[in-house]
Design a protein around this motif. Structure first.
Motif: not given
Lengths: 269, 337
Positions: B104, B167, B178
């Motif tokens: 991520v 995120t 993601v």
């Protein structure tokens, strides 16, 4: 033959073992006795090669065991410790076969299988072969582990056990009367084939019955050593364990029998 | 015997998975197309578009399913052996969460890194979190199970929190990517992905079974294994490294796919025992079959849309897992009484 030469061990500033020296002959059963915290288990861990002593040497057949490669050492000494928790479902036979692991690279030979079967039968484990180890009772588990360490020491082609040594830490603690006698009797037979056996025991009477030689430890030192009749005297036991006992002689076999007195009360200092 | 059955099962799963999807290709035609590529011509006709769909879209995806499923299951079996606990799982000990965090991070913060470097970064994340958990759970030279699970829990929570934070900072496009990582999918499979994954899978899959005998003895405890002449430290480092390699590489290409590493070895242990010499290769075969079939479900259940693969395995795996726990509890009760 094993020579223990001025072995000392420290944990922090406290001495756990203090200049231990002894010579342990081959083809004999040597029993380590002593109250809790006397250093028996630590001494056993030094003799197994697991713990490097702070000072001193341990020689087996004139070789320093702490400089032996682990794979070589595994062929000449086996160790039974007090606790084995096996959480994965291995069968009894699989666990005993693990004792042969140092002897084969991938699959066991027919001879390895034979030795496993033979040892399991000698310790009355045949009927448990396919049971899962973790479902057995404590005493049965001890017998399985004993079988495992015994097959580890067997030669592929020779019956004698010279040049090998066996360390057992309270091997019979959870066993019933019959199996205590069976197991220690079998170990005694193996000693007669040249094996050097060193056992930590708490039961003085078992020690008296099976030992050729006793090392009595107290506070990290050897308090007394010698044949059972010499070491297991009322005055010695009172001094080391703080307990008044009577020592009788077995009417048929002549080894000492130790009976506590004072119904469990310790000696007044 | 078990091995033959599992291989047959895998071959069948692969053929089935090749045939099923938006364009249905009958089984015989799948075989014919595959053999045609090997220059064996069967008297079965197929269309050009069938051959293209199979070769360009479906087969890379099936290959990846086989590799990812097999790897996760084998890594699970090895890690359970190492931690001497049938409930250990690459996910529980933090490897997957660490890998996902780094993935991520690549997507959002260092957007634009190449696929190859993302693979490397994800792998590093897996290694770092695994090492951290392993380190935290050791004291005096031995690994403690309770501490291990707590350390895994802690590292998982930390990684998840950081993943959440990143995120939160992501834009819409990044958010979609993601989501791919956290739910798992084989959707990105191409021959290039398969080729990138291949070395990370082949090397550990060949090496891990060589440690199988040592892993068996390790079940007796570290001290007992050492008494049998086994180089315990090398074993631990080896298994951690190889399992992390497998899981890290899989997470890099497919995101987090749970439960395969937990369920597959468990099923095999109750069917054919704990001997790692059989368990490790068999886990690969069964894990590969199960994930290939789960991917078929993920592609076909709500077609033309796709269910994330991680969700399919979790929905299938959770009841199985709870069932196993109940069975174990019953056994414990029988021994106690």
């Amino acid at each position: 033959m094993m020579t223990i030469d001025y072995v000392s061990c420290k944990a922090g500033n406290r001495h756990i073992l203090h200049s231990i020296s002894a010579t342990l002959g081959a083809a004999q059963v040597h029993v380590l006795l002593g109250p809790n915290g006397a250093g028996k288990s630590t001494l056993l861990r030094v003799l197994s090669g697991e713990v490097l002593p702070g000072e001193g040497l341990v020689l087996f057949n004139k070789q320093n065991i702490h400089s032996r490669p682990a794979a070589k050492l595994a062929l000449e000494r086996a160790v039974l410790t007090q606790q084995y928790a096996v959480n994965l479902p291995f069968t009894v036979r699989e666990v005993v076969m693990m004792g042969r692991y140092p002897h084969f690279s991938r699959q066991p030979s027919a001879r390895d299988q034979e030795l496993v079967t033979e040892t399991m039968q000698a310790l009355q484990l045949g009927h448990l072969a396919m049971r899962h180890f973790h479902t057995l009772s404590g005493g049965e588990q001890q017998r399985v582990q004993l079988a495992r360490v015994l097959v580890q020491l067997r030669h592929v082609d020779q019956p004698h056990l010279q040049g090998k040594y066996l360390l057992l830490d309270e091997p019979t603690a959870s066993m019933d009367l019959l199996h205590q006698q069976l197991c220690l009797g079998y170990v005694q037979q193996l000693a007669a084939k040249g094996l050097t056996v060193i056992i930590v025991l708490h039961d003085l009477n078992l020690a008296a019955q099976f030992a050729n030689n006793i090392l009595l430890l107290a506070k990290g030192r050897i308090w007394a050593s010698g044949r059972p009749g010499e070491v297991l005297q009322a005055s010695t036991i009172a001094a080391v364990y703080g307990m008044q006992v009577s020592v009788l002689l077995h009417p048929d076999y002549g080894f000492p029998i130790i009976l506590p007195m004072q119904q469990g009360l310790p000696v007044e200092e | 015997m078990m091995r033959v059955l599992l291989i047959a099962g895998l071959v069948l799963s692969v053929l089935l998975a090749c045939g099923m999807g938006a364009m249905h290709i009958p089984l015989l035609r799948v075989v014919a197309i595959l053999l045609y590529k090997l220059h064996l011509h069967l008297p079965i006709s197929f269309t050009e578009s069938e051959a293209n769909v199979l070769w360009q879209i479906r087969l890379p995806r099936v290959c990846m399913g086989v590799m990812v499923g097999g790897s996760l299951a084998m890594a699970g079996a090895a890690i359970q052996g190492l931690f001497r606990n049938p409930l250990a799982d690459p996910g529980l000990v933090g490897i997957s969460a660490g890998a996902a965090l780094f993935a991520v991070l690549c997507i959002v913060v260092f957007s634009g890194v190449s696929y190859y470097w993302m693979n490397v970064a994800t792998f590093l994340g897996a290694v770092l979190s695994a090492l951290l958990v392993f380190r935290l759970s050791r004291s005096g030279g031995s690994t403690h199970m309770a501490t291990l699970l707590l350390a895994g829990l802690g590292i998982n929570a930390l990684c998840n929190a950081l993943t959440g934070l990143i995120t939160y900072m992501a834009n819409n496009d990044q958010l979609r990517s993601v989501t791919f990582w956290t739910m798992g999918s084989l959707g990105g499979a191409t021959w290039a992905t398969v080729a990138a994954l291949l070395p990370f899978v082949v090397v550990p899959v060949l090496l891990l079974p060589r440690l199988a005998k040592w892993l068996n003895a390790f079940a007796l405890g570290e001290a007992a294994a050492a008494h049998l002449g086994i180089p315990v430290k090398r074993l631990k480092a080896g298994v951690m490294l190889l399992a992390t390699l497998l899981v890290g590489a899989c997470v890099a290409v497919s995101g987090i796919i749970g439960f395969v590493g937990l369920i597959v070895p468990h099923i095999l242990r109750s069917a054919s025992g704990s001997d790692h010499r059989a368990l490790l290769p068999n886990s690969f075969l069964l894990g590969a079959s199960l994930l290939t079939l789960s991917d078929v479900l993920s592609r076909t259940l709500i077609a033309p849309a796709e269910l994330p693969l991680g969700i399919v395995t979790a929905i299938l795996g959770t009841p199985l897992f709870i069932g196993m726990l109940m069975k174990q509890k019953r056994q414990l009760n029988t021994w106690a009484s």
